[in-house]
Design an enzyme around this catalytic site. Sequence first.
Site, PDB file in Angstrom:
ATOM      1  N   GLU A 137       0.828  -1.212   0.000  1.00  0.00           N
ATOM      2  CA  GLU A 137       0.000   0.000   0.000  1.00  0.00           C
ATOM      3  C   GLU A 137       0.858   1.256   0.000  1.00  0.00           C
ATOM      4  O   GLU A 137       0.539   2.234  -0.688  1.00  0.00           O
ATOM      5  CB  GLU A 137      -0.953  -0.005   1.192  1.00  0.00           C
ATOM      6  CG  GLU A 137      -2.061  -1.054   1.099  1.00  0.00           C
ATOM      7  CD  GLU A 137      -2.922  -0.879  -0.153  1.00  0.00           C
ATOM      8  OE1 GLU A 137      -3.012   0.240  -0.678  1.00  0.00           O
ATOM      9  OE2 GLU A 137      -3.480  -1.885  -0.619  1.00  0.00           O
TER      10      GLU A 137
ATOM     11  N   TYR B  31      -7.193   6.413   3.533  1.00  0.00           N
ATOM     12  CA  TYR B  31      -7.256   5.323   2.566  1.00  0.00           C
ATOM     13  C   TYR B  31      -6.442   4.112   3.009  1.00  0.00           C
ATOM     14  O   TYR B  31      -6.931   2.982   3.022  1.00  0.00           O
ATOM     15  CB  TYR B  31      -6.785   5.767   1.173  1.00  0.00           C
ATOM     16  CG  TYR B  31      -6.419   4.559   0.352  1.00  0.00           C
ATOM     17  CD1 TYR B  31      -7.417   3.758  -0.205  1.00  0.00           C
ATOM     18  CD2 TYR B  31      -5.089   4.149   0.223  1.00  0.00           C
ATOM     19  CE1 TYR B  31      -7.099   2.603  -0.885  1.00  0.00           C
ATOM     20  CE2 TYR B  31      -4.764   2.999  -0.455  1.00  0.00           C
ATOM     21  CZ  TYR B  31      -5.761   2.229  -1.008  1.00  0.00           C
ATOM     22  OH  TYR B  31      -5.450   1.073  -1.663  1.00  0.00           O
TER      23      TYR B  31
ATOM     24  N   ASP C 249     -10.324   4.865  -2.769  1.00  0.00           N
ATOM     25  CA  ASP C 249      -9.148   5.338  -3.499  1.00  0.00           C
ATOM     26  C   ASP C 249      -9.588   5.958  -4.819  1.00  0.00           C
ATOM     27  O   ASP C 249     -10.771   6.054  -5.117  1.00  0.00           O
ATOM     28  CB  ASP C 249      -8.165   4.186  -3.741  1.00  0.00           C
ATOM     29  CG  ASP C 249      -8.588   3.349  -4.922  1.00  0.00           C
ATOM     30  OD1 ASP C 249      -9.808   3.118  -5.074  1.00  0.00           O
ATOM     31  OD2 ASP C 249      -7.724   2.949  -5.709  1.00  0.00           O
TER      32      ASP C 249
END
Length: 340
Positions: free
Chosen positions: A85, A168, A186
């Site tokens: 991520e 997020y 996102d």
Amino acid sequence: MTAPTKPPYNGPSDPAAAPASAAVSGTPASAAVSGAPASAAVPAGERTASGVPLHAPVIDWFDEHARDLPWRRPEAGAWGVMVSEFMLQQTPVSRVLPVYEQWLARWPRPADLAAQAPGEAVRAWGRLGYPRRALRLHGAAAAITERHGGDVPADHAQLLALPGIGEYTAAAVASFAYGQRHAVLDTNVRRVFARAVTGAQYPPNATTAAERKLARALLPDDEARAARWAAASMELGALVCTAKNESCHRCPIADRCAWRLAGKPAHDGPPRRGQTYAGTDRQVRGRLLAVLREAHGPVPQAVLDQVWHEPVQRARALDGLVADGLAEPLADGLYRLPLT
DNA sequence: TATGCGTGGAC
DNA sequence: TGTCCAAGCAT
């Protein structure tokens, strides 16, 4: 203990990217979109404004078309998900893949990274861009080691408190690594919602309260299915409902997409913020840091001076790197990647 | 809320 | 070629 063994990427071998979803919950949600016509068979929270469910066809499509990405494999663990991520923030999958593999092989647990100098993280980051992310990932690993016994926390608030993790990423790690029910909003999901639900070509520049509310309303009630939906809606935006040259003929919800049904009207309103690069401080910083990354010892200022002709901007960029902790000034005009 | 922050591929 | 774009975060 979060100790994923290193996952060599040997190509597609694990078609099941996530645990099978449980049965759909029949619990009616209270967060129905106002004005939605009743559609008795589907829980209110899982319907779009038009009353048509969205997640079922998207999840079915995902079951068939999901990419086999290393961070989606069970052996990736929460740390692998978290590393991916960070790397995927503003950087395409194709460029992340090789760096991710090397990273996880070298630092299979947060404590392994925390034990290194931050400059090593910056060096290993390579040319992924936005190298402050490397620093923040290192800082997050240190915090996890100190505060959470070396395990990536599962709690959304604890994730959010880590450096480099915003709304997020906290939702993504909690959802993808721990199967929790969160709205994972996102840029891909925002674009899918803008088109399918709102009927606009692109979402607003900044995430709005209305988008968050919509994302929560569309979340399936069942936890495992919500996590599946999060990954599926992102994947749809990444592979089919792309920013340019969208592939509606491959879209599982094309028949109910508000934007397509409206004739795909072009974006109107203020132009979307474009990013300039050539000639900016960003470019100069990039060149300076590239020299430091590739050097094995301290670098004389005279060497750094070669990367940019304009002295004022050059100095400002170098100062910026030092201020950000990406470069460390030594005596005698020498610079290096940070040891602390 | 607007801005700064890297890099490279696609068209 | 230049423009746009890619799983955001911090300030």
